[in-house]
Scaffold this active site. Sequence first.
Site, PDB file in Angstrom:
ATOM      1  N   TYR A  42      -3.438  -0.551  10.480  1.00 34.07           N
ATOM      2  CA  TYR A  42      -3.277  -0.892   9.055  1.00 34.07           C
ATOM      3  C   TYR A  42      -1.895  -0.459   8.557  1.00 34.07           C
ATOM      4  O   TYR A  42      -1.203  -1.232   7.875  1.00 34.07           O
ATOM      5  CB  TYR A  42      -4.399  -0.233   8.245  1.00 34.07           C
ATOM      6  CG  TYR A  42      -4.378  -0.594   6.777  1.00 34.07           C
ATOM      7  CD1 TYR A  42      -4.613  -1.892   6.356  1.00 34.07           C
ATOM      8  CD2 TYR A  42      -4.119   0.386   5.811  1.00 34.07           C
ATOM      9  CE1 TYR A  42      -4.588  -2.226   4.999  1.00 34.07           C
ATOM     10  CE2 TYR A  42      -4.103   0.068   4.456  1.00 34.07           C
ATOM     11  CZ  TYR A  42      -4.332  -1.245   4.058  1.00 34.07           C
ATOM     12  OH  TYR A  42      -4.315  -1.561   2.722  1.00 34.07           O
TER      13      TYR A  42
ATOM     14  N   SER B 231       0.854  -1.193   0.000  1.00 33.12           N
ATOM     15  CA  SER B 231       0.000   0.000   0.000  1.00 33.12           C
ATOM     16  C   SER B 231       0.881   1.230   0.000  1.00 33.12           C
ATOM     17  O   SER B 231       2.032   1.171   0.463  1.00 33.12           O
ATOM     18  CB  SER B 231      -0.864   0.010   1.265  1.00 33.12           C
ATOM     19  OG  SER B 231      -1.594   1.224   1.344  1.00 33.12           O
TER      20      SER B 231
HETATM   21  O1  NJP Z   1      -9.933  -5.552  -0.978  1.00 27.31           O
HETATM   22  P1  NJP Z   1     -11.240  -6.497  -1.058  1.00 27.31           P
HETATM   23  P2  NJP Z   1      -8.863  -5.107  -2.090  1.00 27.31           P
HETATM   24  N1  NJP Z   1      -7.552 -15.393   3.948  1.00 27.31           N
HETATM   25  O2  NJP Z   1     -11.834  -6.364   0.312  1.00 27.31           O
HETATM   26  C1  NJP Z   1      -9.393 -11.805   0.795  1.00 27.31           C
HETATM   27  C2  NJP Z   1      -4.501  -3.623  -0.626  1.00 27.31           C
HETATM   28  N2  NJP Z   1      -4.840  -2.220  -0.844  1.00 27.31           N
HETATM   29  O3  NJP Z   1      -8.992  -5.865  -3.340  1.00 27.31           O
HETATM   30  O4  NJP Z   1     -11.312 -14.380   2.307  1.00 27.31           O
HETATM   31  C3  NJP Z   1      -7.653 -15.394   2.606  1.00 27.31           C
HETATM   32  O5  NJP Z   1     -12.080  -6.122  -2.227  1.00 27.31           O
HETATM   33  C4  NJP Z   1     -10.876 -11.615   0.523  1.00 27.31           C
HETATM   34  O6  NJP Z   1     -11.561 -12.857   0.344  1.00 27.31           O
HETATM   35  P3  NJP Z   1     -12.356 -13.640   1.544  1.00 27.31           P
HETATM   36  C5  NJP Z   1      -5.169  -4.263   0.559  1.00 27.31           C
HETATM   37  O7  NJP Z   1      -4.498  -3.985   1.771  1.00 27.31           O
HETATM   38  C6  NJP Z   1      -6.086  -1.846  -1.182  1.00 27.31           C
HETATM   39  O8  NJP Z   1      -8.865  -3.625  -2.149  1.00 27.31           O
HETATM   40  O9  NJP Z   1     -13.272 -14.557   0.825  1.00 27.31           O
HETATM   41  N3  NJP Z   1      -8.137 -14.352   1.911  1.00 27.31           N
HETATM   42  C7  NJP Z   1     -10.834 -10.844  -0.783  1.00 27.31           C
HETATM   43  O10 NJP Z   1     -10.685 -11.729  -1.861  1.00 27.31           O
HETATM   44  C8  NJP Z   1      -5.050  -5.740   0.190  1.00 27.31           C
HETATM   45  O11 NJP Z   1      -3.820  -6.260   0.601  1.00 27.31           O
HETATM   46  C9  NJP Z   1      -6.379  -0.485  -1.359  1.00 27.31           C
HETATM   47  O12 NJP Z   1     -13.029 -12.580   2.370  1.00 27.31           O
HETATM   48  C10 NJP Z   1      -8.556 -13.281   2.599  1.00 27.31           C
HETATM   49  C11 NJP Z   1      -9.580  -9.994  -0.657  1.00 27.31           C
HETATM   50  O13 NJP Z   1      -8.779 -10.580   0.388  1.00 27.31           O
HETATM   51  C12 NJP Z   1      -5.134  -5.732  -1.329  1.00 27.31           C
HETATM   52  O14 NJP Z   1      -4.938  -4.373  -1.729  1.00 27.31           O
HETATM   53  C13 NJP Z   1      -5.392   0.461  -1.190  1.00 27.31           C
HETATM   54  C14 NJP Z   1      -8.475 -13.212   4.006  1.00 27.31           C
HETATM   55  C15 NJP Z   1      -9.892  -8.554  -0.263  1.00 27.31           C
HETATM   56  O15 NJP Z   1     -10.651  -7.947  -1.266  1.00 27.31           O
HETATM   57  C16 NJP Z   1      -6.443  -6.226  -1.899  1.00 27.31           C
HETATM   58  O16 NJP Z   1      -7.522  -5.512  -1.314  1.00 27.31           O
HETATM   59  C17 NJP Z   1      -4.127   0.051  -0.837  1.00 27.31           C
HETATM   60  C18 NJP Z   1      -7.951 -14.322   4.671  1.00 27.31           C
HETATM   61  N4  NJP Z   1      -7.856 -14.374   6.014  1.00 27.31           N
HETATM   62  C19 NJP Z   1      -3.849  -1.295  -0.670  1.00 27.31           C
HETATM   63  N5  NJP Z   1      -8.980 -12.008   4.399  1.00 27.31           N
HETATM   64  C20 NJP Z   1      -7.734   0.011  -1.729  1.00 27.31           C
HETATM   65  N6  NJP Z   1      -8.691  -0.865  -2.052  1.00 27.31           N
HETATM   66  O17 NJP Z   1      -7.953   1.246  -1.728  1.00 27.31           O
HETATM   67  C21 NJP Z   1      -9.353 -11.355   3.289  1.00 27.31           C
HETATM   68  O18 NJP Z   1      -3.192   0.988  -0.655  1.00 27.31           O
HETATM   69  N7  NJP Z   1      -9.103 -12.097   2.193  1.00 27.31           N
END
Ligand code: NJP
Length: 236
Positions: free
Chosen positions: A152, A139
């Site tokens: 975070y 990030s």
């Molecule tokens: O978020 P979201 P993003 N084990 O909520 C999965 C970074 N980032 O695509 O497990 C396995 O739409 C969850 O699946 P589920 C951010 O920090 C973002 O934006 O089924 N998987 C879903 O597929 C992150 O590292 C922004 O709930 C787990 C996914 O993660 C990355 O981008 C800005 C899990 C999250 O999808 C992707 O985030 C930035 C677990 N324990 C950095 N927990 C931004 N969006 O603005 C969650 O600087 N997941």
Amino acid sequence: MNKPVTIISGASRGIGRAVATRLARENHFVLLLARNNEEITELELEIDSAGGKALSFAVDISNEKQVNEVVEQAMRDFGRIDNVINNAGIGIFKEADHFSEDEWTRVMDVNVKGSFLLSKAVLPHMKAAGKGHIVGIASDVSKRTFAEGSLYCASKYAQHAFFEALRREVRSKGIKVSVIYPGLVDTYFHEGDPGQPQRALYLQPHDIADAVSYVINAPHHVVIDELMLHPMVQEW
Ligand code: NJP
């Protein structure tokens, strides 16, 4: 089987989903990891019916046994793992003294331990092969902080530090480590569903998929250490 084998964590939604569909279109065999079995199974079918190749695994990225099982199955089925995209992540935002211990542990477990566990599981295979590419989706707050972001930001600084140090360890073994630092992206990470008008000018998941594609398609002799991207409307 000549397709690159690529593991993507957090593949069910947002950035991970866009990366998975993009790489599948680029002829990768994509292994989709997330906890929600229904969502990743649906994505697997969608990729397969579009002519791509995908396999989904319902795993919690912070669970070592589950992560190891995925990597072991990938090695049995394909004999190698070419790329790993460490994308799974969560955020909780409030004043520092309002976090519970459990919230602290959960965010650190997914954002930091998850990257460690998946990297740890694939590294022996990549070292044996003398090649491989590990990508971290960190990030821009791996490099700056903001109020109510203490947990975070701490997790993203730590994730960034882990990959930076790892790059120094494995470069001589032929393994690349790249870190992508996005600014605001319109995903489920934020309150409410994506597509709301006030987020129309954020980065879109496909912008990060483009960045991942650029990074992993770099020529053999090039490693892109870092790539930061922001929407034009976000000050940095
Ligand atoms: O978020 P979201 P993003 N084990 O909520 C999965 C970074 N980032 O695509 O497990 C396995 O739409 C969850 O699946 P589920 C951010 O920090 C973002 O934006 O089924 N998987 C879903 O597929 C992150 O590292 C922004 O709930 C787990 C996914 O993660 C990355 O981008 C800005 C899990 C999250 O999808 C992707 O985030 C930035 C677990 N324990 C950095 N927990 C931004 N969006 O603005 C969650 O600087 N997941």
